[in-house]
Motif scaffolding. Structure first.
Motif, short mmCIF file in Angstrom:
data_model
loop_
_atom_site.label_atom_id
_atom_site.label_comp_id
_atom_site.label_asym_id
_atom_site.label_seq_id
_atom_site.Cartn_x
_atom_site.Cartn_y
_atom_site.Cartn_z
N GLY A 382 0.70 -1.70 0.15
CA GLY A 382 0.44 0.29 -0.14
C GLY A 382 1.17 1.53 -0.04
O GLY A 382 2.35 1.11 0.09
N ILE A 383 0.23 2.35 0.30
CA ILE A 383 0.99 3.50 0.38
C ILE A 383 0.18 4.46 0.79
O ILE A 383 -0.69 4.51 1.78
CB ILE A 383 0.58 4.60 -1.46
CG1 ILE A 383 1.28 3.21 -2.32
CG2 ILE A 383 1.75 5.55 -1.26
CD1 ILE A 383 0.73 3.54 -3.61
N ALA A 384 1.16 5.71 2.19
CA ALA A 384 1.67 6.21 2.87
C ALA A 384 -0.14 7.21 2.11
O ALA A 384 -0.26 7.53 1.27
CB ALA A 384 1.86 6.88 3.91
N PRO A 385 -1.15 7.39 2.97
CA PRO A 385 -2.28 8.78 2.81
C PRO A 385 -1.63 9.96 1.96
O PRO A 385 -1.87 10.81 0.90
CB PRO A 385 -3.12 9.15 3.54
CG PRO A 385 -3.02 7.68 4.35
CD PRO A 385 -1.51 7.57 4.40
N GLU A 386 0.07 10.52 2.69
CA GLU A 386 0.74 11.70 2.23
C GLU A 386 1.33 11.63 0.81
O GLU A 386 1.41 12.72 0.92
CB GLU A 386 1.33 11.92 3.61
CG GLU A 386 2.46 11.21 3.37
CD GLU A 386 2.29 10.33 4.44
OE1 GLU A 386 2.80 9.74 5.08
OE2 GLU A 386 1.30 10.05 5.01
N HIS A 387 1.59 10.76 0.17
CA HIS A 387 2.35 10.50 -0.96
C HIS A 387 1.11 10.84 -1.94
O HIS A 387 0.99 11.21 -3.27
CB HIS A 387 3.03 9.39 -0.89
CG HIS A 387 4.06 9.23 -0.17
ND1 HIS A 387 4.97 9.92 0.26
CD2 HIS A 387 3.99 8.53 0.78
CE1 HIS A 387 5.09 10.03 1.21
NE2 HIS A 387 5.13 8.73 1.57
N LEU A 388 -0.19 10.61 -1.49
CA LEU A 388 -1.30 9.96 -2.57
C LEU A 388 -1.67 11.83 -3.69
O LEU A 388 -1.44 10.66 -5.02
CB LEU A 388 -2.84 9.47 -2.46
CG LEU A 388 -2.83 8.09 -1.07
CD1 LEU A 388 -4.62 7.66 -0.84
CD2 LEU A 388 -2.27 6.91 -2.18
N PRO A 389 -1.65 12.47 -2.95
CA PRO A 389 -1.99 13.48 -3.88
C PRO A 389 -0.53 14.41 -5.05
O PRO A 389 -0.65 14.34 -5.70
CB PRO A 389 -2.30 14.87 -2.81
CG PRO A 389 -2.59 13.97 -1.86
CD PRO A 389 -1.56 12.55 -1.86
N LEU A 433 -2.42 1.98 3.27
CA LEU A 433 -1.30 1.00 4.41
C LEU A 433 -1.59 -0.08 4.59
O LEU A 433 -2.40 -0.72 5.29
CB LEU A 433 -0.56 2.41 5.02
CG LEU A 433 0.19 2.88 4.75
CD1 LEU A 433 1.17 3.88 6.13
CD2 LEU A 433 1.45 2.20 4.03
N GLY A 434 -1.06 -1.11 3.97
CA GLY A 434 -1.11 -2.87 4.27
C GLY A 434 -1.85 -3.30 3.36
O GLY A 434 -2.15 -4.72 3.58
N ARG A 435 -2.70 -2.73 3.04
CA ARG A 435 -3.71 -3.51 2.28
C ARG A 435 -4.00 -3.58 0.87
O ARG A 435 -4.74 -3.18 -0.06
CB ARG A 435 -5.30 -2.87 2.67
CG ARG A 435 -5.41 -2.88 3.78
CD ARG A 435 -6.80 -2.62 4.60
NE ARG A 435 -7.89 -3.42 3.64
CZ ARG A 435 -9.24 -3.16 4.03
NH1 ARG A 435 -10.02 -1.98 4.48
NH2 ARG A 435 -10.31 -3.80 3.29
#
Length: 470
Positions: A382-389, A433-435
């Motif tokens: 998965g990816i951390a939320p702060e990286h998505l934008p 993250l993790g999913r």
């Protein structure tokens, strides 16, 4: 000339116009009233009652008709004095002052003005051998003119207050904010990039303009920041292979490795870095071509075989990877075939690169509203939320160290974004993250002229030959 000065000049012009119009109205009205008095005098001079009054030469006012209550009637003596026969009932002592009047007009002439406490319009008639003077007071005309002047003055004051209030209102809510915004824009153009326009009352043009100006400034600032980061990232990406090339060339020049294995290893590393640097340059040129020219030769293409071709390429890249495919037998979209393959391959390669080898990748082709969605899902970390934008920004990496070690240059997803912009499509990512993660793109759906129209978008199938177990 500024708008404020133009508004002041317009206000001055309006004031002068109002004064001129008011003066003209007063002059015209006074002339009309005097003309009415003169007309009445001429009619009285021809009235047979006047000679009758002269023949009687009586001061008994009660005998006179009521219609003559405001009339002055007298005899002009040879020495220029007047003998009053009848005076107006509201002012019995009034007597016109004929001093300075050389000759009075006869009935066929035009009445003239003789001075009294208030002006009087007079003229003469000849009757029974005497020169009679007949007159009508102009006081009513003067009073009417005075009332008109007061009314016009009051109206002018009211209009002036209203116009002044409107001008002040326009200046406060319109011109003054524009002047301040112009000053701020000049300051920003001079280099004060942190300067912003103040907020104004919501619902006004100044508020919308200030908001748009601040948004534009923020956008320009963000664009400049991205450009600086882009130049810095591009320089950093190119510096690493250039350093490697320079190091091995220097090593070779200084009689470094002379054995065959050493030379082959140096040439291999030089070739790898040159290929990597060439890939960065090609990606940048591709991005520039998409930004500048877009895509003009779109046509109706079947998405399914294009995705199937990408899946075949993925099996070649990682034969051990478990790749699942869910898509209908046929589905059309308005696109360019090579760009579809390029976008899907970039998403799939990104999933291969950033997930462990035991993670499953699922590629789906479905219909959402009036678009064809292609999604690449994985069961990775998965990816951390702060990286998505920022994932589709150029040279952006959620984990720069890992990405570089695996050969990424941070331009793959940026190319995907450029391709979708050129197709008037959309793109995005959903991740936790993790999913795992789900990257998706949507092309505008074309006219349904390929495949099974009745089941399109609802029935999906798994391609047995496209599934590999790890």
């Amino acid at each position: 000339m500024s708008l404020a000065r133009r508004l002041i000049l317009a206000l001055i012009a309006l004031t002068l116009t109002m004064l001129a119009a008011g003066g003209a109205v007063v002059v015209i009205q006074r002339h009309y009233l005097v003309q009415q008095l003169d007309t009445r005098l001429s009619q009285l001079a021809e009235n047979p009652v006047v000679p009758l009054l002269l023949s009687q030469r009586s001061r008994q006012v009660s005998r006179f008709p009521a219609a003559f209550g405001d009339i002055y009637l007298g005899i002009r003596n040879a020495d220029g004095t007047l003998t009053t026969i009848q005076a107006p009932t509201d002012d019995p002592s009034v007597e016109p002052n004929l001093q300075g009047v050389q000759s009075l007009p006869v009935p066929s002439g035009r009445p003239t003005t003789a001075g009294v406490a208030s002006e009087m319009r007079v003229m003469t008639i000849e009757s029974f051998g005497a020169t009679a003077v007949i007159g009508i007071s102009a006081q009513n005309a003067r009073d009417a003119t005075s009332r008109l002047i007061l009314a016009l003055a009051a109206a002018g004051v009211i209009i002036g207050l209203v116009v002044g209030s409107v001008v002040w209102w326009v200046h406060r809510l319109g011109l003054a904010p524009i002047a301040r915004m112009t000053e701020a824009a000049d300051a920003i153009a001079a280099g004060a990039t942190d300067r912003r326009v103040e907020a104004y009352r919501p619902g006004t043009e100044a508020a919308r303009l200030s908001q748009a100006l601040n948004t534009m400034i923020d956008t320009i600032q963000a664009t400049e920041d991205r450009m600086r980061r882009f130049v810095a990232d591009a320089s950093h990406e190119l510096r690493t292979p250039l350093t490697t090339l320079r190091g091995y060339s220097a090593l070779y020049s200084s009689d470094g490795p002379v054995d065959t294995d050493g030379v082959q290893d140096a040439m291999r590393r030089i070739n790898d870095e040159a290929r990597r640097m060439g890939g960065i340059v090609e990606a940048l040129l591709d991005l520039n071509d998409l930004d500048e020219h877009g895509i003009a030769d779109r046509e109706l293409v079947d998405i399914v075989p294009l995705v199937a071709a990408v899946v075949d390429d993925l099996h070649v890249i990682q034969p051990e990877r478990c790749i699942r495919v869910e898509m209908p037998s046929s589905l059309c979209a308005a696109a360019v075939s090579d760009r579809v393959i390029q976008a899907v391959l970039s998403l799939a390669t990104n999933a291969l690169r950033h997930t462990p080898s035991d993670a499953t990748i699922t590629i789906r082709v479905i219909v959402i509203d009036n678009s064809v969605r292609i999604s690449v899902d994985d069961t990775g970390p998965g990816i951390a939320p702060e990286h998505l934008p920022h994932l589709f920004d150029r040279f952006y990496r959620a984990d720069s160290g890992r990405a570089r070690s695996r050969g990424g240059n941070g331009l793959g997803l940026a190319i995907v974004a450029a391709i979708m912009h050129a197709h008037n499509g959309t793109f995005g990512v959903d991740a936790q993250l993790g999913r795992g993660s789900s990257f998706w793109i949507e092309f505008p759906r074309g006219i349904p002229e390929c495949g099974d129209v009745g089941q399109r978008g609802r029935s999906t199938r798994t391609r047995p030959d496209a599934i590999a177990t790890s």
